[in-house]
Write a protein that holds these residues in place. Structure first.
Motif, PDB file in Angstrom:
ATOM      1  N   THR A   1      30.341  50.159  25.627  1.00  0.00           N
ATOM      2  CA  THR A   1      29.106  49.505  25.211  1.00  0.00           C
ATOM      3  C   THR A   1      28.008  50.512  24.907  1.00  0.00           C
ATOM      4  N   ASN A   2      27.354  50.299  23.768  1.00  0.00           N
ATOM      5  CA  ASN A   2      26.234  51.138  23.326  1.00  0.00           C
ATOM      6  C   ASN A   2      26.622  52.605  23.175  1.00  0.00           C
ATOM      7  N   ALA A   3      27.932  52.859  23.027  1.00  0.00           N
ATOM      8  CA  ALA A   3      28.430  54.230  22.844  1.00  0.00           C
ATOM      9  C   ALA A   3      27.920  55.177  23.924  1.00  0.00           C
ATOM     10  N   ARG A   4      27.828  54.651  25.129  1.00  0.00           N
ATOM     11  CA  ARG A   4      27.376  55.442  26.273  1.00  0.00           C
ATOM     12  C   ARG A   4      28.255  55.113  27.470  1.00  0.00           C
ATOM     13  N   ALA A   5      28.382  56.071  28.388  1.00  0.00           N
ATOM     14  CA  ALA A   5      29.180  55.831  29.583  1.00  0.00           C
ATOM     15  C   ALA A   5      28.746  56.789  30.682  1.00  0.00           C
ATOM     16  N   PRO A   6      28.463  56.276  31.877  1.00  0.00           N
ATOM     17  CA  PRO A   6      28.134  57.164  32.984  1.00  0.00           C
ATOM     18  C   PRO A   6      29.368  57.899  33.493  1.00  0.00           C
ATOM     19  N   LEU A   7      29.187  59.148  33.844  1.00  0.00           N
ATOM     20  CA  LEU A   7      30.239  59.966  34.451  1.00  0.00           C
ATOM     21  C   LEU A   7      29.563  60.865  35.473  1.00  0.00           C
TER      22      LEU A   7
ATOM     23  N   LEU B   1      38.851  39.064  31.033  1.00  0.00           N
ATOM     24  CA  LEU B   1      37.498  39.548  30.825  1.00  0.00           C
ATOM     25  C   LEU B   1      36.893  38.878  29.586  1.00  0.00           C
ATOM     26  N   PRO B   2      35.962  37.935  29.764  1.00  0.00           N
ATOM     27  CA  PRO B   2      35.270  37.374  28.591  1.00  0.00           C
ATOM     28  C   PRO B   2      34.398  38.428  27.929  1.00  0.00           C
ATOM     29  N   THR B   3      34.087  38.213  26.655  1.00  0.00           N
ATOM     30  CA  THR B   3      33.380  39.226  25.877  1.00  0.00           C
ATOM     31  C   THR B   3      32.135  38.665  25.205  1.00  0.00           C
ATOM     32  N   THR B   4      31.295  39.596  24.772  1.00  0.00           N
ATOM     33  CA  THR B   4      30.112  39.282  23.986  1.00  0.00           C
ATOM     34  C   THR B   4      30.528  39.039  22.532  1.00  0.00           C
ATOM     35  N   PRO B   5      29.590  38.628  21.660  1.00  0.00           N
ATOM     36  CA  PRO B   5      29.932  38.508  20.234  1.00  0.00           C
ATOM     37  C   PRO B   5      30.389  39.818  19.603  1.00  0.00           C
ATOM     38  N   ASP B   6      30.092  40.960  20.230  1.00  0.00           N
ATOM     39  CA  ASP B   6      30.560  42.260  19.746  1.00  0.00           C
ATOM     40  C   ASP B   6      31.887  42.665  20.384  1.00  0.00           C
ATOM     41  N   PHE B   7      32.504  41.749  21.129  1.00  0.00           N
ATOM     42  CA  PHE B   7      33.815  41.970  21.750  1.00  0.00           C
ATOM     43  C   PHE B   7      33.784  43.025  22.853  1.00  0.00           C
ATOM     44  N   THR B   8      32.599  43.272  23.416  1.00  0.00           N
ATOM     45  CA  THR B   8      32.501  44.120  24.603  1.00  0.00           C
ATOM     46  C   THR B   8      32.523  43.220  25.836  1.00  0.00           C
ATOM     47  N   PRO B   9      33.112  43.650  26.939  1.00  0.00           N
ATOM     48  CA  PRO B   9      33.145  42.808  28.135  1.00  0.00           C
ATOM     49  C   PRO B   9      31.742  42.452  28.616  1.00  0.00           C
ATOM     50  N   THR B  10      31.572  41.207  29.056  1.00  0.00           N
ATOM     51  CA  THR B  10      30.277  40.780  29.604  1.00  0.00           C
ATOM     52  C   THR B  10      30.069  41.326  31.005  1.00  0.00           C
ATOM     53  N   GLY B  11      31.137  41.711  31.677  1.00  0.00           N
ATOM     54  CA  GLY B  11      31.086  42.140  33.068  1.00  0.00           C
ATOM     55  C   GLY B  11      31.638  41.096  34.014  1.00  0.00           C
ATOM     56  N   GLU B  12      31.782  39.859  33.522  1.00  0.00           N
ATOM     57  CA  GLU B  12      32.351  38.796  34.337  1.00  0.00           C
ATOM     58  C   GLU B  12      33.872  38.940  34.399  1.00  0.00           C
ATOM     59  N   ILE B  13      34.444  38.622  35.545  1.00  0.00           N
ATOM     60  CA  ILE B  13      35.899  38.521  35.713  1.00  0.00           C
ATOM     61  C   ILE B  13      36.180  37.036  35.912  1.00  0.00           C
ATOM     62  N   ARG B  14      36.741  36.396  34.900  1.00  0.00           N
ATOM     63  CA  ARG B  14      36.835  34.934  34.891  1.00  0.00           C
ATOM     64  C   ARG B  14      38.281  34.486  35.129  1.00  0.00           C
TER      65      ARG B  14
ATOM     66  N   ARG C   1      44.001  50.376  31.259  1.00  0.00           N
ATOM     67  CA  ARG C   1      43.019  50.035  32.281  1.00  0.00           C
ATOM     68  C   ARG C   1      41.959  49.139  31.648  1.00  0.00           C
ATOM     69  N   TRP C   2      41.126  48.526  32.464  1.00  0.00           N
ATOM     70  CA  TRP C   2      40.166  47.563  31.932  1.00  0.00           C
ATOM     71  C   TRP C   2      39.172  48.259  30.993  1.00  0.00           C
ATOM     72  N   PRO C   3      38.843  47.618  29.873  1.00  0.00           N
ATOM     73  CA  PRO C   3      37.931  48.234  28.911  1.00  0.00           C
ATOM     74  C   PRO C   3      36.495  48.306  29.423  1.00  0.00           C
ATOM     75  N   ASP C   4      35.774  49.308  28.908  1.00  0.00           N
ATOM     76  CA  ASP C   4      34.340  49.485  29.196  1.00  0.00           C
ATOM     77  C   ASP C   4      34.061  49.653  30.688  1.00  0.00           C
ATOM     78  N   ALA C   5      35.079  50.108  31.424  1.00  0.00           N
ATOM     79  CA  ALA C   5      34.974  50.178  32.880  1.00  0.00           C
ATOM     80  C   ALA C   5      33.784  50.991  33.388  1.00  0.00           C
ATOM     81  N   PRO C   6      33.443  52.152  32.775  1.00  0.00           N
ATOM     82  CA  PRO C   6      32.329  52.924  33.329  1.00  0.00           C
ATOM     83  C   PRO C   6      31.005  52.175  33.330  1.00  0.00           C
TER      84      PRO C   6
END
Length: 315
Positions: A75-81, A194-207, A283-288
């Protein structure tokens, strides 16, 4: 090993034909692509591919390839590490990072370490900082055929600095040889997705799976019934190799997918006429970007091994 083509930049690409039992598989050094899967007695290919390298450099750039260092969207082409934020290429809607952008392994020519009648090992070295990802990394993809009709892919990754690593194979499957994937049934051993936003990024919910997205028992699928571009959650940590998904064609032909990975992304190829189903163990997408998701960090000096197996049989 035979010549397949020459890239637009002048690099030579080879194809490697593997045979064992009833199965013949063609692997390309471009993107470590599974270009063809043929089963004895079946008069058509079981995976989407092309005889043109230009197609793989263009519209088919994800078809059949090994995608790393990080598959799917960030998401947003950013990721914490650790204590910093990685800034990555925004190649999806000019906002998000998809499949690692131009740094993805699907856009590179891999080295052939060895090749025999039944297996081949391809490798790729990724330099520190490429695409915004730290660490000098080595990715190895080992393809192995076993009779009567099994293909196993082992992806092994190492790094000399803490980094993000989540690889997959991005093959599309159609067991009917038909214009689209109508007539297939699908079963997935997942209690949640994992449900997604209109941009197909995970919302963060585990449904919890329910209704159209409950595949715990096999059921028919067809284009837009349902729409599919979601990660199904198989667990929260890598596991010993186990069966997780079954795709069945109209004739009874079965593809059983086993993996060590805690997720499987299923995509309906809507961008190209719903020709086939992409099955991406990962592994789950957008995990960071979601503290509740299992991490995809690979520490300096550690080795990550991911295994996926495809078994073909007749029901």
């Amino acid at each position: 090993m035979t010549h397949f083509g020459t890239t637009a930049s002048g690099q030579t690409v080879e194809k490697i034909t593997l045979r064992s039992g009833d199965l013949q598989v063609v692997v390309l050094t471009w993107g470590a692509v599974i270009q063809s899967v043929r089963l004895a007695g079946v008069p058509y290919d079981l995976t989407l591919g092309s005889d043109s390298l230009a197609d793989y450099e263009g519209a088919l750039r994800y078809h059949g390839s090994v995608i790393a260092p990080v598959v799917n969207r960030l998401t947003n082409a950013r990721a914490p590490l650790g204590n910093r934020i990685l800034t990555l290429e925004a190649n999806f809607n000019d906002i998000h990072c998809l499949h690692s952008g131009a740094a993805g392994t699907h856009l590179k020519v891999w080295e052939v370490v060895h090749a025999t009648e039944t297996d081949c090992l391809l490798a790729l070295d990724l330099p520190d900082g490429e695409g915004g990802f730290p660490g000098n990394r080595r990715i190895e993809a080992l393809f192995q055929l076993n009779a009567p009709a099994s293909l196993r892919l082992t992806i092994t990754s190492t790094t000399d600095a803490d980094t993000l690593l989540n690889a997959t194979n991005h093959s599309y499957w159609n067991l009917n040889g038909s214009a689209d994937f109508s007539g297939h049934s699908l079963q997935i051993s997942a209690d949640s997705y994992l449900p997604t936003t209109p941009d197909f990024t995970p919302t963060g919910e585990i449904r919890p799976v329910a209704g159209m997205l409950d595949f715990r028992k096999a059921k028919a699928i067809s284009p837009q019934n349902p729409d599919l571009d979601n990660c199904f959650c198989l667990g929260t940590t890598p596991s010993p190799l186990r069966d997780v998904l079954v795709l069945q064609g109209r004739s009874g032909l079965l593809l059983t997918v086993a993996t060590t990975e805690p997720g499987v992304q299923v995509y309906d190829c809507r961008h190209d006429g719903h020709k086939a189903i992409a099955i991406e163990a990962q592994r789950w997408p957008d995990a960071p970007n979601h503290p509740g998701f299992p991490p995809i960090t690979l520490a300096a000096g550690e080795t990550l091994q991911q295994v996926t197996e495809w078994r073909f049989s007749r029901g």
